[in-house]
Design an enzyme around this catalytic site. Structure first.
Site, PDB file in Angstrom:
ATOM      1  N   CYS A   1      42.871  23.175  19.531  1.00 16.54           N
ATOM      2  CA  CYS A   1      42.636  23.754  20.860  1.00 16.54           C
ATOM      3  C   CYS A   1      41.428  24.688  20.891  1.00 16.54           C
ATOM      4  CB  CYS A   1      43.847  24.562  21.323  1.00 16.54           C
ATOM      5  SG  CYS A   1      45.403  23.691  21.213  1.00 16.54           S
TER       6      CYS A   1
HETATM    7  O1  KQY Z   1      44.238  22.367  23.771  1.00 15.98           O
HETATM    8  C1  KQY Z   1      45.229  23.045  23.796  1.00 15.98           C
HETATM    9  N1  KQY Z   1      46.407  22.503  23.499  1.00 15.98           N
HETATM   10  C2  KQY Z   1      45.041  24.387  24.413  1.00 15.98           C
HETATM   11  C3  KQY Z   1      46.014  25.443  24.347  1.00 15.98           C
HETATM   12  C4  KQY Z   1      45.676  26.458  25.412  1.00 15.98           C
HETATM   13  C5  KQY Z   1      46.559  27.633  25.382  1.00 15.98           C
HETATM   14  C6  KQY Z   1      46.172  28.648  26.408  1.00 15.98           C
HETATM   15  N2  KQY Z   1      46.826  29.906  26.204  1.00 15.98           N
END
Ligand code: KQY
Length: 366
Positions: A357
């Site tokens: 992420c």
């Molecule tokens: O790409 C992802 N799974 C992002 C997670 C974002 C979390 C925001 N607090």
């Protein structure tokens, strides 16, 4: 200003490559938001720095940083890491960075999807998100790359995985959520994905992980190891709320064929224990009315599948959990031709995501 192109990548002969294909580098952002990251974001900064340094062993890394942290970040990062000033609301480059597409002849362009902080005013994680919305365009400008303007389609990078050979994996829970694109039908969305990522087969899993604050991103559920091969989150514990979700996902994936007509080889990676924010951790997060609740006892989705593949390497999470060693063994077995590096990412997981992420690959283009 990057040239904005009116045609589609498919028309122009561009496609989104798999993450395992060669990269020119990796983009990241420096975390500073004190209502996401505890203790003024310092422990998260250490974890992000460790991830950036690990990736920089394999390929160039660029970190976007707010002006007041520039000197600090520049002085602590190795020379192989480029540090550029950027403005953003939080540090999830997977979701606020561009998706790059390539034409196989050295051409690389970027897609500038819309972004609404994972749900806008109806379940989004913070307000406002105006700075995040401009990050894709700014990255493309820095790289002097042409841009496809898809601002009318809200899509986070963590909501899709591709195999680079025409197959896309996603979840209905996220893409069809009414807080993302209520103005688009499923068929219209499929067309946008086909035209822009140049894929021919979409595998829709019903749901993402429980307690995933993104409404079920695929990058917490499964990832391609290479075309035809998938690794997915798993649990043997029938009392775990993830058990039913993952069992169903496994069944569906086992029945599916990819864009080339192959049956998928599926590997299962057991989840760590539930990740729960402690009283001590929660007390050091700033309260903010418009932000997601991160109080003591909040459960966060945690999985080893949120890893990042780079040139010659794979950077994978650890949680200080007895399953960490098993995950390392399994992923070393699946990525025999890459060096697998494991980093404790509890501090990143407390922000609601993990290594995948916070990174975004910029493909090499040939
Ligand atoms: O790409 C992802 N799974 C992002 C997670 C974002 C979390 C925001 N607090």
């Amino acid at each position: 200003m990057p040239n904005t192109i009116r045609s589609t990548p498919r028309e122009d002969g561009y496609r989104m490559p798999g993450e395992f294909e060669p990269h020119a580098g990796t983009w990241m952002l420096w975390p500073t938001r004190t209502d996401t990251w505890r203790l003024g974001a310092k422990p998260a900064q250490d974890a992000f720095a460790e991830v950036a340094e690990a990736i920089a062993e394999f390929e160039p890394v660029t970190i976007g940083v707010i002006s007041c942290q520039y000197e600090h970040v520049r002085s602590r990062m190795p020379a192989a890491v480029r540090v550029v000033e950027l403005s953003y609301n939080d540090a999830w480059m997977r979701d606020i960075g561009p998706t790059f597409v390539v034409n196989g002849q050295g051409g690389v362009r970027g897609i500038d999807w819309g972004f609404n902080a994972w749900g806008g005013l109806h379940g989004g994680l913070y307000f406002p998100w105006d700075l995040d919305m401009l990050v894709k365009q700014k990255v493309l400008e820095i790289e002097r790359m042409d841009r496809y303007d898809l601002q009318h389609f809200i899509l986070e990078g963590g909501a899709v995985h591709v195999d680079g050979e025409g197959t896309l994996l996603t979840t209905s829970q996220c893409l069809l959520h009414k807080n993302r694109n209520p103005h688009l039908t499923k068929r219209q969305m499929e067309k946008l994905l086909r035209d822009h990522l140049n894929i021919t087969k979409i595998i829709w899993l019903p749901q993402g992980l429980h307690s995933d604050e993104t409404d079920g991103h695929i990058d917490e559920v499964a990832a391609f190891v290479k075309p035809g091969e998938v690794v997915m989150s798993w649990t043997d514990d029938p009392d775990d709320p993830q058990y039913a979700v993952l069992g169903r996902a496994y069944e569906m994936l086992s029945r599916e064929r990819d864009a080339r007509g192959r049956r998928l080889e599926i590997h299962r990676l057991h989840l760590p224990d539930r990740l729960i924010i402690t009283d001590e951790e929660a007390r050091r997060i700033d309260t903010a009315h418009h932000s997601y609740y991160r109080g003591a006892g909040t459960v966060f989705a945690a999985t080893y599948v949120n890893f990042y593949i780079c040139n010659g390497g794979v950077i994978i999470p650890a949680f200080g959990d007895p399953r960490d060693a098993e995950a390392l063994r399994t992923l070393r077995g699946l990525f025999k031709d890459r060096r697998v590096v494991q980093i404790n990412t509890r501090e990143i997981a407390l922000g609601g995501g993990n290594i995948h992420c916070i990174t975004q690959q910029q493909p090499r283009g040939w």
